[in-house]
Design an enzyme around this catalytic site. Structure first.
Site, PDB file in Angstrom:
ATOM      1  N   GLN A 132     -15.226  -1.481  -9.137  1.00  0.00           N
ATOM      2  CA  GLN A 132     -13.886  -1.451  -8.230  1.00  0.00           C
ATOM      3  C   GLN A 132     -13.724  -0.130  -7.422  1.00  0.00           C
ATOM      4  O   GLN A 132     -13.259   0.684  -7.961  1.00  0.00           O
ATOM      5  CB  GLN A 132     -12.666  -1.922  -9.180  1.00  0.00           C
ATOM      6  N   GLY A 133     -14.120  -0.062  -6.112  1.00  0.00           N
ATOM      7  CA  GLY A 133     -13.618   0.958  -5.279  1.00  0.00           C
ATOM      8  C   GLY A 133     -12.179   1.059  -4.495  1.00  0.00           C
ATOM      9  O   GLY A 133     -12.423   0.863  -3.430  1.00  0.00           O
ATOM     10  N   TYR A 134     -11.564   1.155  -5.322  1.00  0.00           N
ATOM     11  CA  TYR A 134      -9.841   1.229  -4.702  1.00  0.00           C
ATOM     12  C   TYR A 134      -9.337   2.660  -4.493  1.00  0.00           C
ATOM     13  O   TYR A 134      -9.014   3.218  -3.707  1.00  0.00           O
ATOM     14  CB  TYR A 134      -9.034   0.327  -5.645  1.00  0.00           C
ATOM     15  N   SER A 135      -9.271   3.323  -5.798  1.00  0.00           N
ATOM     16  CA  SER A 135      -8.637   4.615  -5.919  1.00  0.00           C
ATOM     17  C   SER A 135      -9.220   5.705  -5.108  1.00  0.00           C
ATOM     18  O   SER A 135     -10.382   5.924  -5.205  1.00  0.00           O
ATOM     19  CB  SER A 135      -8.218   5.060  -7.262  1.00  0.00           C
ATOM     20  N   SER A 167     -14.292   2.746 -12.459  1.00  0.00           N
ATOM     21  CA  SER A 167     -14.791   2.622 -13.879  1.00  0.00           C
ATOM     22  C   SER A 167     -16.191   1.917 -13.821  1.00  0.00           C
ATOM     23  O   SER A 167     -16.417   1.105 -13.099  1.00  0.00           O
ATOM     24  CB  SER A 167     -13.810   1.423 -14.585  1.00  0.00           C
ATOM     25  N   GLU A 249      -6.449  -8.823 -11.535  1.00  0.00           N
ATOM     26  CA  GLU A 249      -6.670  -7.614 -12.571  1.00  0.00           C
ATOM     27  C   GLU A 249      -5.376  -7.435 -13.518  1.00  0.00           C
ATOM     28  O   GLU A 249      -5.496  -7.247 -14.824  1.00  0.00           O
ATOM     29  CB  GLU A 249      -6.689  -6.396 -11.789  1.00  0.00           C
ATOM     30  N   GLU A 368       5.350   2.014 -14.007  1.00  0.00           N
ATOM     31  CA  GLU A 368       6.285   2.019 -12.936  1.00  0.00           C
ATOM     32  C   GLU A 368       6.486   1.006 -11.585  1.00  0.00           C
ATOM     33  O   GLU A 368       7.196   0.934 -11.103  1.00  0.00           O
ATOM     34  CB  GLU A 368       6.553   3.722 -12.385  1.00  0.00           C
TER      35      GLU A 368
HETATM   36  C1  LIG Z   1      -8.886   3.765 -17.443  1.00  0.00           C
HETATM   37  C2  LIG Z   1      -8.569   3.702 -15.961  1.00  0.00           C
HETATM   38  C3  LIG Z   1      -9.517   2.885 -15.177  1.00  0.00           C
HETATM   39  C4  LIG Z   1      -9.491   2.656 -13.931  1.00  0.00           C
HETATM   40  N1  LIG Z   1     -10.198   2.210 -13.182  1.00  0.00           N
HETATM   41  C5  LIG Z   1     -10.391   2.092 -11.898  1.00  0.00           C
HETATM   42  C6  LIG Z   1     -11.308   1.597 -11.244  1.00  0.00           C
HETATM   43  O1  LIG Z   1     -12.216   0.869 -11.802  1.00  0.00           O
HETATM   44  N2  LIG Z   1     -11.243   1.495  -9.697  1.00  0.00           N
HETATM   45  C7  LIG Z   1     -10.043   2.030  -9.121  1.00  0.00           C
HETATM   46  O2  LIG Z   1      -9.907   1.965  -8.132  1.00  0.00           O
HETATM   47  N3  LIG Z   1      -9.282   2.652  -9.738  1.00  0.00           N
HETATM   48  C8  LIG Z   1      -9.187   2.646 -11.107  1.00  0.00           C
HETATM   49  N4  LIG Z   1      -8.095   3.375 -11.761  1.00  0.00           N
HETATM   50  C9  LIG Z   1      -7.173   3.986 -10.960  1.00  0.00           C
HETATM   51  C10 LIG Z   1      -5.638   3.621 -11.233  1.00  0.00           C
HETATM   52  O3  LIG Z   1      -5.483   2.458 -10.482  1.00  0.00           O
HETATM   53  C11 LIG Z   1      -4.917   4.557 -10.977  1.00  0.00           C
HETATM   54  O4  LIG Z   1      -5.169   5.619 -11.605  1.00  0.00           O
HETATM   55  C12 LIG Z   1      -3.528   4.052 -10.560  1.00  0.00           C
HETATM   56  O5  LIG Z   1      -3.191   3.326  -9.783  1.00  0.00           O
HETATM   57  C13 LIG Z   1      -2.589   5.496 -10.687  1.00  0.00           C
HETATM   58  O6  LIG Z   1      -2.975   6.079  -9.737  1.00  0.00           O
HETATM   59  P1  LIG Z   1      -2.626   7.820  -9.789  1.00  0.00           P
HETATM   60  O7  LIG Z   1      -3.826   8.164 -10.777  1.00  0.00           O
HETATM   61  O8  LIG Z   1      -3.243   8.541  -8.496  1.00  0.00           O
HETATM   62  O9  LIG Z   1      -1.656   8.163 -10.283  1.00  0.00           O
HETATM   63  P2  LIG Z   1      -0.293   8.764  -9.296  1.00  0.00           P
HETATM   64  O10 LIG Z   1      -0.100   7.470  -8.204  1.00  0.00           O
HETATM   65  O11 LIG Z   1      -0.378  10.086  -8.706  1.00  0.00           O
HETATM   66  O12 LIG Z   1       1.076   8.502 -10.212  1.00  0.00           O
HETATM   67  C14 LIG Z   1       1.647   9.490 -11.177  1.00  0.00           C
HETATM   68  C15 LIG Z   1       2.727   9.147 -11.711  1.00  0.00           C
HETATM   69  O13 LIG Z   1       3.720   8.976 -10.822  1.00  0.00           O
HETATM   70  C16 LIG Z   1       4.392   7.696 -10.791  1.00  0.00           C
HETATM   71  N5  LIG Z   1       4.807   7.222  -9.717  1.00  0.00           N
HETATM   72  C17 LIG Z   1       3.981   7.148  -8.393  1.00  0.00           C
HETATM   73  N6  LIG Z   1       4.591   6.623  -7.440  1.00  0.00           N
HETATM   74  C18 LIG Z   1       5.893   6.054  -7.742  1.00  0.00           C
HETATM   75  C19 LIG Z   1       6.702   5.446  -7.273  1.00  0.00           C
HETATM   76  N7  LIG Z   1       6.734   4.878  -6.074  1.00  0.00           N
HETATM   77  N8  LIG Z   1       7.920   5.045  -8.342  1.00  0.00           N
HETATM   78  C20 LIG Z   1       7.776   5.509  -9.286  1.00  0.00           C
HETATM   79  N9  LIG Z   1       6.908   6.222 -10.052  1.00  0.00           N
HETATM   80  C21 LIG Z   1       5.678   6.519  -9.302  1.00  0.00           C
HETATM   81  C22 LIG Z   1       3.306   6.895 -11.538  1.00  0.00           C
HETATM   82  O14 LIG Z   1       3.565   5.743 -12.162  1.00  0.00           O
HETATM   83  C23 LIG Z   1       2.600   7.741 -12.707  1.00  0.00           C
HETATM   84  O15 LIG Z   1       3.497   7.733 -13.650  1.00  0.00           O
HETATM   85  C24 LIG Z   1      -8.245   3.220 -13.309  1.00  0.00           C
HETATM   86  C25 LIG Z   1      -7.444   4.097 -13.847  1.00  0.00           C
HETATM   87  C26 LIG Z   1      -7.670   4.441 -15.587  1.00  0.00           C
HETATM   88  C27 LIG Z   1      -6.701   5.105 -16.123  1.00  0.00           C
END
Ligand SMILES: Cc1cc2nc3c(=O)[nH]c(=O)nc-3n(C[C@H](O)[C@H](O)[C@H](O)COP(=O)(O)OP(=O)(O)OC[C@H]3O[C@@H](n4cnc5c(N)ncnc54)[C@H](O)[C@@H]3O)c2cc1C
Lengths: 383, 368
Positions: A132-135, A167, A249, A368
């Site tokens: 999954q290429g989202y983040s 992942s 998901e 959150e």
């Molecule tokens: C094990 C694992 C597997 C993953 N696999 C994939 C994958 O296969 N493909 C993919 O694309 N992504 C994947 N991800 C990414 C995942 O979707 C992101 O890590 C997630 O969406 C959070 O984004 P971030 O890490 O940039 O955190 P940030 O967005 O930087 O968040 C940091 C903190 O701020 C809080 N925060 C941010 N915005 C708000 C708001 N508006 N209100 C309140 N709190 C807020 C968050 O809740 C968090 O506590 C994976 C992540 C993990 C941990």
């Protein structure tokens, strides 16, 4: 009707009994025991392959998908029976797959007939492994801020940019990927592309996690050519597909909190202090109640009665619960649970699993973010 | 059976919702309290429940009842909870009916219950915490039994026409149907925090005939278990109503109350707590429905009932606590209803075993 279902149950039970290898009725010992399939599959045990292929041949890796796309064509009631019968013999999941739990539903809803016929059967049989290429580095919770671009080059797109936290990108065969096709609109400028990870210009770099594993990667795209026929849904309407997929998901991730509290009960039986015993017992209340919630959610979903934002609630509750469960398991295990490499600890299984659960409330949208969604879309609280 | 309400059950819910909200809203409780009412509920209202057929919800059709199940009884109880309506519905139409069903006592008491004339009370607990221990003795005497001991936390105990009493006999537990005018029985009603009345019952050599025994002598354990399963599941449904009512009040307040020029519901700190509470309530709702469905299908329901009572207690306790906090100062005033929700939630959470009691029972059943 009920008679038919009874008969289906009998037949299913007999088939599972005859076809599920005994080794596939034991709990997973570590993440490596899970079956993912793909072009270059890795099996810790040959029975994994056998079990996946037998289930795949019947369409039972995706029991409720239509038969023409490799599914089992089962009704909701039959699917429930199959799950119950599998649970009764503790049969392992024959195939772990982002294709099944995420892309499949999106393909079924948004795919062209060609796209469905090309991809769905391979997903069902575990022949192609998806990632999954989202983040992106600057688009996590604020996913729609993504910058990876896809430029129109006639019959194909040219993709450039970087993804992160992908992942299993290093082991996947294909990627479903969000790209920017219009810079003037945030949500309205995103498209949903499918492409082969073997395409020229795709490279990955694993990232080591606190659990000692490195299941996810940084993924780089450098002038990757993607045929236009690989666009899923309409151009610039990829956000709809992305959100629909996220619902599935979240549903998948929420399941991790349900049922299966046996290891905890076993640990408690060996003897724990009264305070921990009480914490485990209260946890058991929540875990059982959540198992009922999962059943209700699936029933409502199948009947089209679930609130569209309900997966957020399930994801939030299930993942927070799963984290508590592993905290309790660590507490019950004491120093045994801390051993990181010993044979007796199955190479740190308890500790690694505990650390892995910390991601449950981050991946697929953080807790959150789920709470924001519940507040806005279900409770209708003001912005 | 899918784990949601079917169309007929939803219709019943709409009917019950309108009926209870119209005839016994929170204002009704306030009125009874302000009048220092000594009955604890309104006899007229109980009659109206009967006219709607609701008192016979669990009474079999063969006995002129509606012949419905615990899901339906729970639907009514949830509305009772949402409106904080003082009512003998749980003790009489649910727990007592369940214990009397298909015993020789059914024809004796069901007509009065169906008519909204009979009220039943449950004399089970003997200590401030529900613990399943029974010290009250029933010795054989004359052609019946002599009951000696004390019970407490008996809702409607001072006005009930029928009192179900659990006592020890030679080789087990026996359940008795004791009329309120039995000699040697005294009821001392005490006002509880939620404005309801619960009695201390003293049995001083209360003599009852052999036919006061419900079911068989020494075999009351099974009946008591049935009564308690119905009572606990019913109390769970009522708790859901109390928690849901508190949550609705709070969410409405979050949208309407302004501070810093914006509705307080736009503050994320409050949104997250409201969303968390919603999740707890939904999970509790599923657990309660699970218990009701298992009871109705005749499957073993003991675990599901324990989970339902514990989970609804936990979720509703959170709902009323968050309710008061998010209302700020107004939440502490007697004039505003949210405090009534907090009080009723505490009483119901305690009834027939609190969350800890039921969690402990799960642990014991699982062998730890
Ligand atoms: C094990 C694992 C597997 C993953 N696999 C994939 C994958 O296969 N493909 C993919 O694309 N992504 C994947 N991800 C990414 C995942 O979707 C992101 O890590 C997630 O969406 C959070 O984004 P971030 O890490 O940039 O955190 P940030 O967005 O930087 O968040 C940091 C903190 O701020 C809080 N925060 C941010 N915005 C708000 C708001 N508006 N209100 C309140 N709190 C807020 C968050 O809740 C968090 O506590 C994976 C992540 C993990 C941990």
């Amino acid at each position: 009707m009920n008679q038919d279902l009874d008969q289906f149950r009998q037949e299913t039970r007999a088939w599972l009994e005859a076809n599920c290898p005994p080794s596939m009725r034991l709990p997973l010992r570590s993440e490596k025991d899970a079956t993912w399939g793909g072009r270059n599959p890795i099996y810790a045990h040959p029975d994994q392959k056998l079990w996946m292929e037998r289930m795949g041949a019947r369409g039972w890796t995706v029991p409720d998908w239509p038969k023409e796309y490799g599914g089992g064509g089962l009704s909701a009631a039959e699917t429930k029976i199959l799950r119950e019968e599998m649970a009764a013999i503790r049969a392992r999941n024959p195939l772990n797959s982002f294709g099944i739990s995420m892309l499949g539903p999106a393909l079924l809803k948004y795919g062209t007939e060609e796209q469905k016929l090309e991809h769905l059967p391979k997903i069902a049989r575990g022949e192609i492994r998806w990632c999954q290429g989202y983040s992106e580095p600057n688009a996590g919770s604020d996913l729609a801020g993504l910058q990876t671009s896809a430029e129109d080059a006639g019959d194909h797109f040219i993709v450039n940019g970087q993804k992160v936290w992908t992942s299993y990108a290093d082991q996947a065969d294909w990627i479903f990927c969000l790209v920017r096709t219009d810079k003037t609109s945030k949500q309205g400028g995103i498209s949903f592309l499918l492409f082969d990870m073997a395409s020229e210009g795709v490279s990955t770099k694993p990232i080591l996690l606190i659990s000692g594993n490195s299941p996810f990667c940084e993924t780089f795209f450098d002038d990757v050519k993607v045929p236009k026929s690989n666009l899923l849904g309409e151009l610039n309407k990829g956000w709809d597909v992305a959100k629909y997929l996220l619902g599935h998901e979240r549903e998948m991730i929420s399941n991790m909190g349900a049922g299966g509290i046996d290891p905890l009960v076993e640990a408690a039986r060996k003897g724990v202090d009264p305070i921990l015993r009480g914490q485990i017992a209260l946890f058991q209340v929540r875990a059982r109640a959540f198992a009922a919630m999962s059943e209700r959610f699936i029933d409502e979903l199948k009947a089209g009665r679930a609130h569209p934002a309900q997966p957020s609630m399930m994801k939030y509750y299930g993942t927070e619960l799963n984290k508590i469960r592993h905290e309790l398991l660590m507490a019950a295990g004491g120093s045994d649970a801390l051993e990181w490499e010993s044979e007796a600890s199955i190479h740190g299984a308890a500790a690694r699993a505990w650390l892995r659960t910390k991601a449950n409330s981050i991946e697929g949208g953080t807790s959150e973010i789920q709470l924001n969604i519940i507040a806005k879309r279900i409770l209708d609280l003001p912005s | 059976m899918p784990l949601y309400l079917n169309d007929e059950q939803q219709m019943l819910r709409d009917t019950a919702r309108d009926f209870v909200a119209e005839h016994a809203p929170p204002a009704h409780l306030r009125q009874l309290r302000d009048a220092n009412d000594t009955n604890g509920f309104s006899r007229d209202l109980w009659k109206q429940f009967a006219e709607m057929g609701l008192t016979g919800i669990l009474i079999p059709e063969a006995d002129n009842g509606l012949g419905l199940g615990h899901v339906e009884a729970g639907i009514v109880l949830e509305e009772i909870g949402r409106n904080l309506s003082p009512s003998p519905f749980l003790t009489t139409a649910v727990a007592a009916v369940e214990a009397l069903k298909s015993t020789p006592h059914a024809p004796r008491w069901f007509p009065g219950i169906l008519a909204g004339e009979t009220v039943a009370a449950l004399a089970i607990d003997e200590s401030p915490k529900h613990n399943g221990r029974i010290a009250m003795q029933a010795e054989r005497a004359g052609n019946g039994f002599r009951l000696t001991g004390a019970k407490r936390f008996v809702a409607h105990g001072h006005v009930a026409d029928l009192i179900l009493v659990a006592a020890k006999t030679d080789r087990g537990t026996t359940l008795f149907a004791v009329p309120n005018d039995a000699k040697g029985l005294t009821a001392t009603p005490e006002r509880l925090a939620d404005s309801s009345l619960a009695s201390h019952l003293a049995f001083e050599a209360v003599e009852v005939d052999a036919d006061a025994v419900i079911g068989e002598v020494d075999q009351g354990g099974t009946l008591l278990a049935r009564l308690l399963a119905a009572g606990r599941t019913g109390a769970s449904a009522e708790l859901l109503g109390v928690g849901g009512g508190a949550m609705d009040l709070t969410n409405a307040y979050l949208k309407e109350r302004k501070q810093f020029g914006v509705p307080i519901g736009s503050f994320q700190a409050l949104q997250h707590r409201a969303a968390h509470l919603y999740s707890e309530m939904e999970v509790a709702r599923a657990a309660v429905l699970k218990a009701q469905q298992r009871l109705d299908s005749g499957q073993d329901a003991s675990e599901a009932v324990a989970v339902a009572k514990a989970m609804s207690g936990l979720a509703t306790t959170l709902a009323v606590q968050e309710g008061i906090q998010m209302h700020g100062g107004i939440g502490m005033t007697d004039e505003y209803d949210i405090g009534f929700y907090m009080k009723r939630a505490r009483a119901l959470a305690e009834l027939f075993g609190d969350a800890n009691f039921h969690a402990d029972s799960l642990a014991q059943a699982a062998g730890y």
